[in-house]
Design an enzyme around this catalytic site. Structure first.
Site, PDB file in Angstrom:
ATOM      1  CE  LYS A 147      -4.483   1.537   1.770  1.00 44.75           C
ATOM      2  NZ  LYS A 147      -5.114   1.718   0.469  1.00 44.75           N
ATOM      3  CD  GLU A 179      -6.125  -3.614  -6.787  1.00 41.77           C
ATOM      4  OE1 GLU A 179      -6.702  -3.790  -5.703  1.00 41.77           O
ATOM      5  OE2 GLU A 179      -4.907  -3.341  -6.876  1.00 41.77           O
TER       6      GLU A 179
END
Ligand code: PDD
Length: 281
Positions: A147, A179
């Site tokens: 992340k 995604e």
């Protein structure tokens, strides 16, 4: 409103929190982050978010100088100081402050934390009515499981979606759906929920893990295997999940209706199950 910022020296008024020009996050995007939902003043799924923060840190060779207990206490203090009911906690950690150096800084350079709590209403419009999505090529690197604060490709994908009147982009790598720009993506086909496996090509969403557990509880079959753009276009239902968007139905893809063009029954069941698990103030 956001009045308080957690920095290494403690919680300071927003006006006194400054980013150094030599901060590695500022210079290189050399940092990681988390976004945690707060419902009724209570952080949701806090520990899994802290676990992922630590995983991201480890993946970029950075040690977090604070333990989970200290981070949890400090975040609770931010929520309390802002008198936050529904909102988010944002936590960012960069590799610290050091004159621009294209390798890791010396060991005495400590990571720099920036965290705040900010009001943000629950995403009612997109969860109730659903949203439109735009298919875009996934132009990101090969460590999407980290992340990272480098969100340029994600932001460009979301911007493209916006320019087509869509609330989210769904990305594909050579025809394999990965995604969303800022969310995980799912389809329902023959009553089965399909989503990309949590490998290096997607972020393992904390909401995603939660949803897969809810699927198990509801007896909904799940397949964590790559699926193709054609499957996406033929899907009975499409939905996305994220901390910010919760579970949101996609009712149009590239302008074409998904299924009947209204939120599907599996998505609705998951939304209901999701709501049941939220902290009550
Ligand atoms: N984004 N994939 C990407 C690329 C994301 O940026 C996010 C979340 C997710 C969903 O992860 P989670 O369920 O843990 O929020 C998947 C956050 C919300 C953001 O950057 O605002």
């Amino acid at each position: 409103m956001m009045n308080w910022i957690l920095r290494n020296e403690g919680i300071v008024p927003r006006g006194r929190a400054h980013v150094d020009i030599d901060d590695r996050g500022h210079q290189f995007g050399d940092g990681i982050y988390e976004v945690i939902r707060v419902y009724g003043g209570i952080p949701f799924l806090m520990q899994p978010h802290l676990d992922r923060l630590r995983r991201s840190a480890r993946a970029i060779g950075m040690a977090l100088p604070w333990d989970d207990g200290a981070l949890t206490v400090r975040c609770a203090e931010l929520v309390a100081r802002e008198a936050l009911a529904d909102g988010i906690l944002y936590i960012q950690v960069t590799r610290g402050v050091c004159p621009r150096l294209q390798v890791f800084p010396p060991e005495d350079v400590l990571p720099q934390i920036t965290a705040y709590a900010r009001a943000m209403p629950r995403p009612r419009a997109e969860t109730v009515d659903g949203l439109h999505a735009r298919l875009v090529p996934d132009i990101r690197w090969l460590r999407c499981d980290i992340k990272s604060i480098n969100l340029l490709p994600n932001m460009l994908a979301r911007q493209t979606a916006k320019e087509h009147g869509c609330g989210e982009a769904i990305q594909h790598r050579d025809g394999t759906v990965t995604e969303g720009a800022f969310s995980n993506a799912y389809i329902v086909a023959d009553g089965t929920v399909h989503t990309h496996p949590a490998n290096n090509l997607i972020l393992a969403g904390i909401t995603r893990v939660h949803i897969l557990r809810l699927c198990a509880g509801l007896g909904l079959p799940v397949v964590e295997e790559p699926f193709r753009v054609d499957d996406l276009r033929r899907a009975e239902e499409i939905f996305i999940s994220s901390t910010a968007s919760e579970v949101a139905p996609v009712i149009r893809l590239d302008g074409q209706p998904v299924g009947g063009g209204t939120p599907g029954t599996v998505t609705r069941r998951l939304q209901a199950a999701f709501s049941e698990t939220l902290p009550k103030a």
